[in-house]
Design a protein around this motif. Structure first.
Motif, short mmCIF file in Angstrom:
data_model
loop_
_atom_site.label_atom_id
_atom_site.label_comp_id
_atom_site.label_asym_id
_atom_site.label_seq_id
_atom_site.Cartn_x
_atom_site.Cartn_y
_atom_site.Cartn_z
N SER A 268 0.82 -1.22 0.00
CA SER A 268 0.00 0.00 0.00
C SER A 268 0.85 1.26 0.00
O SER A 268 0.33 2.36 -0.21
CB SER A 268 -0.93 0.00 1.22
N PHE A 269 2.15 1.11 0.22
CA PHE A 269 3.05 2.26 0.22
C PHE A 269 3.72 2.37 -1.15
O PHE A 269 4.27 1.39 -1.68
CB PHE A 269 4.12 2.11 1.31
N GLU A 270 3.65 3.56 -1.73
CA GLU A 270 4.24 3.78 -3.04
C GLU A 270 5.76 3.75 -2.97
O GLU A 270 6.36 4.26 -2.02
CB GLU A 270 3.78 5.11 -3.62
N ALA A 271 6.36 3.16 -4.00
CA ALA A 271 7.81 3.14 -4.08
C ALA A 271 8.33 4.53 -4.43
O ALA A 271 7.76 5.22 -5.27
CB ALA A 271 8.27 2.14 -5.13
N VAL A 272 9.40 4.95 -3.78
CA VAL A 272 9.99 6.27 -4.01
C VAL A 272 11.46 6.09 -4.36
O VAL A 272 12.20 5.42 -3.63
CB VAL A 272 9.85 7.16 -2.76
N MET A 273 11.87 6.66 -5.47
CA MET A 273 13.27 6.57 -5.87
C MET A 273 14.13 7.46 -4.96
O MET A 273 13.72 8.57 -4.61
CB MET A 273 13.44 7.02 -7.32
N PRO A 274 15.32 7.02 -4.61
CA PRO A 274 16.21 7.84 -3.78
C PRO A 274 16.58 9.13 -4.50
O PRO A 274 16.78 9.14 -5.72
CB PRO A 274 17.44 6.95 -3.58
N GLU A 275 16.64 10.22 -3.76
CA GLU A 275 17.01 11.51 -4.35
C GLU A 275 18.51 11.77 -4.27
O GLU A 275 19.03 12.59 -5.02
CB GLU A 275 16.26 12.64 -3.62
N ASP A 276 19.19 11.08 -3.37
CA ASP A 276 20.64 11.27 -3.23
C ASP A 276 21.37 10.30 -4.14
O ASP A 276 20.95 9.15 -4.32
CB ASP A 276 21.08 11.05 -1.78
N PHE A 277 22.48 10.77 -4.72
CA PHE A 277 23.30 9.93 -5.60
C PHE A 277 24.60 9.58 -4.87
O PHE A 277 25.30 10.47 -4.37
CB PHE A 277 23.62 10.65 -6.90
N THR A 278 24.90 8.32 -4.77
CA THR A 278 26.15 7.87 -4.14
C THR A 278 26.83 6.84 -5.02
O THR A 278 26.18 6.14 -5.81
CB THR A 278 25.89 7.25 -2.76
N VAL A 279 28.15 6.75 -4.89
CA VAL A 279 28.93 5.76 -5.63
C VAL A 279 29.26 4.61 -4.70
O VAL A 279 29.83 4.81 -3.62
CB VAL A 279 30.24 6.40 -6.17
N GLY A 280 28.90 3.41 -5.10
CA GLY A 280 29.21 2.24 -4.29
C GLY A 280 30.60 1.70 -4.60
O GLY A 280 31.00 1.64 -5.76
N ARG A 281 31.33 1.35 -3.56
CA ARG A 281 32.65 0.76 -3.75
C ARG A 281 33.03 -0.01 -2.50
O ARG A 281 32.47 0.19 -1.42
CB ARG A 281 33.70 1.84 -4.03
#
Length: 475
Positions: A268-281
């Motif tokens: 019932s909860f809408e999916a929300v895309m993350p607003e912050d951009f991070t680089v995974g390493r």
């Protein structure tokens, strides 16, 4: 109907709860289900009967009041369930299978817990075994007396409510029993059980909206919580949840928000895309750890993966250490997960203990985290990345462990030295501390025979454990 508690039990096994279940004859499946519920409740939630033990009896032949007393372990005798001869309480600990299994809970006390009715008929020797007469519930019995003894009153009362609700759902009528103490308890000297002790939890609706990330009305929240079987009321801008009798896991308003989420359903909860951009390493720690794991695999070791939590018996007692630096869990659900490990070696020995039928040599390792108390740290504890290995074989010795440590440090590009080590886990003179400059970064050597005996390991074992964080940083 009442239980009278002896004042001498205060420092032994101080608490008891009881109730009567009536009105329905018990059949074979129901009896099996009841016994299984008893074993699961006492074995898991009750830490293998240490904090909770439960007995079920034939209520028709019990004469009230029931007496919960502190008995002389040598003079008090009865016939336990499963045997046909009388034994003293101390004799039961030595000869009865349940006494051997659970006797450590009470054996060091000067007197043992003992349950009888007003006529002196024996109900049980809690937390060990029922009597062969009153404690031998059979198919066809319709009136049951259920008692639970333990050391923590909240845990005990919750377990009592769980069993009462379970039997009520099965069609029984539950009748309360009053427990009369001769000493103070958190809920007074006279407690009628099952006893409701939980406190309401208040949630600010605005806090729920902020945490959930969606607007939700009081009516929607109330309906969602209600779907989870929880009574809830609205008090202006707050929701007040009253925990059911069989739950005691509402510690914080966040727990109420969790009920809202489950009651509404995650979809019932809408999916929300993350607003912050991070680089995974990979972190430098992980890169170094992976390199160490590759080296160990190249030297013929099999990698293991273990839980970070364990029992005091495995991490402290079997290792013959003091346990002064271990971090204990304040409210463990089971004694198997009551301590955060301060070493990987107990995990490796646990695997070796059940691997006697595998072809030797056994070469296993793990790279993972350990934690220990450290009063110099702001949080009072430190978490480290360690790697440890174990080798078991008929002719294994200190020189073999030293060669493996030498190979690992060579491929990691580090120089090390050895220093004398006094550690109860290892044989004195056949073990060493691993030094990087003036700083200790690990230990290695032959495991002490007393430790091997505690784990029921018959083959010689060498082991080493190294602080990868200290080795990576060169200190």
């Amino acid at each position: 109907k009442s239980v009278e508690v002896d004042k001498n039990l205060k420092d032994i096994r101080p608490y008891i709860a009881a109730f009567v279940a009536k009105g329905k004859k018990i059949d074979e499946p129901a009896l099996v289900d009841l016994i299984q519920s008893q074993e699961k409740l006492c074995g898991n939630y009750g830490s293998k009967r240490k904090t909770i033990a439960m007995g079920v009896y034939r209520e028709d032949i019990i004469k009230y009041p029931v007496r919960y007393s502190a008995a002389d372990p040598d003079k008090t005798r009865f016939t336990p369930l499963g045997l046909e001869k009388e034994l003293s309480l101390r004799g039961i600990l030595a000869e009865h299978p349940k006494g051997v299994e659970f006797g450590s809970i009470v054996k060091n006390f000067p007197a043992y817990p003992f349950l009888t009715d007003s006529q002196g008929e024996v109900l049980s020797f809690p937390p060990i075994i029922n009597s062969a007469r009153l404690g031998a519930v059979e198919v066809g019995d319709s009136n049951l007396f259920i008692e639970l003894t333990g050391t923590d009153i909240d845990t005990l009362l919750l377990a009592c409510s769980v069993m009462a609700c379970d039997l009520a759902d099965a069609g029984y009528t539950i009748e309360p029993v009053t427990v009369n103490y001769q000493y103070d308890t958190p809920y007074g000297r006279n407690i009628t059980t099952p006893f409701y002790f939980q406190s309401p939890v208040k949630l600010d609706l605005a806090s729920a909206v902020k945490m959930l990330g969606q607007s939700i009305t009081a009516d929607e929240a109330t309906k969602a919580i209600g779907r989870m079987g929880n009574p809830v009321a609205v008090d202006k801008e707050h929701l007040v949840l009253t925990p059911p009798e069989f739950r005691n896991d509402f510690m914080h308003p966040v727990d109420v928000i969790e009920e809202i989420v489950m009651g509404r359903g995650l979809k019932s909860f809408e999916a929300v895309m993350p607003e912050d951009f991070t680089v995974g390493r990979l972190s430098p720690q992980e890169e170094f750890s992976r390199k160490a794991r590759e080296i160990m695999t190249g030297m013929g070791f099999q990698e293991m993966i273990y839980n970070y939590l364990g029992s005091k018996k495995d991490i402290v007692d079997r290792m013959k250490t003091s346990g002064d630096d271990v971090i204990q869990i304040s409210n463990p659900m089971t004694e198997n997960y009551e301590i955060v490990r301060n070493s990987i070696i107990p995990n490796l020995l646990g695997s070796e203990a059940v691997s006697a039928n595998a072809v030797y040599p056994h070469k296993i390792f793990e790279s993972g985290k350990i934690a220990r108390k450290d009063h110099a740290d702001n949080y009072g504890s430190v978490t480290k990345n360690h790697i440890a290995f174990l080798v078991a074989d008929r002719e294994i010795g200190f020189n073999d462990a030293s060669a493996l440590v030498s190979g690992l440090f060579f491929y990691l590009g580090r120089e090390y030295t050895l220093a004398p080590l006094s550690d109860p886990r290892f044989i004195q003179g056949r073990s060493a501390r691993i030094m990087l400059g003036k700083n200790p970064v690990g230990v290695m050597g032959e495991i002490h025979p007393e430790v091997l005996e505690a784990w029921n390991i018959v083959m010689p074992v060498t082991a080493a454990e190294i602080d990868l964080d200290a080795v990576r940083l060169g200190n």
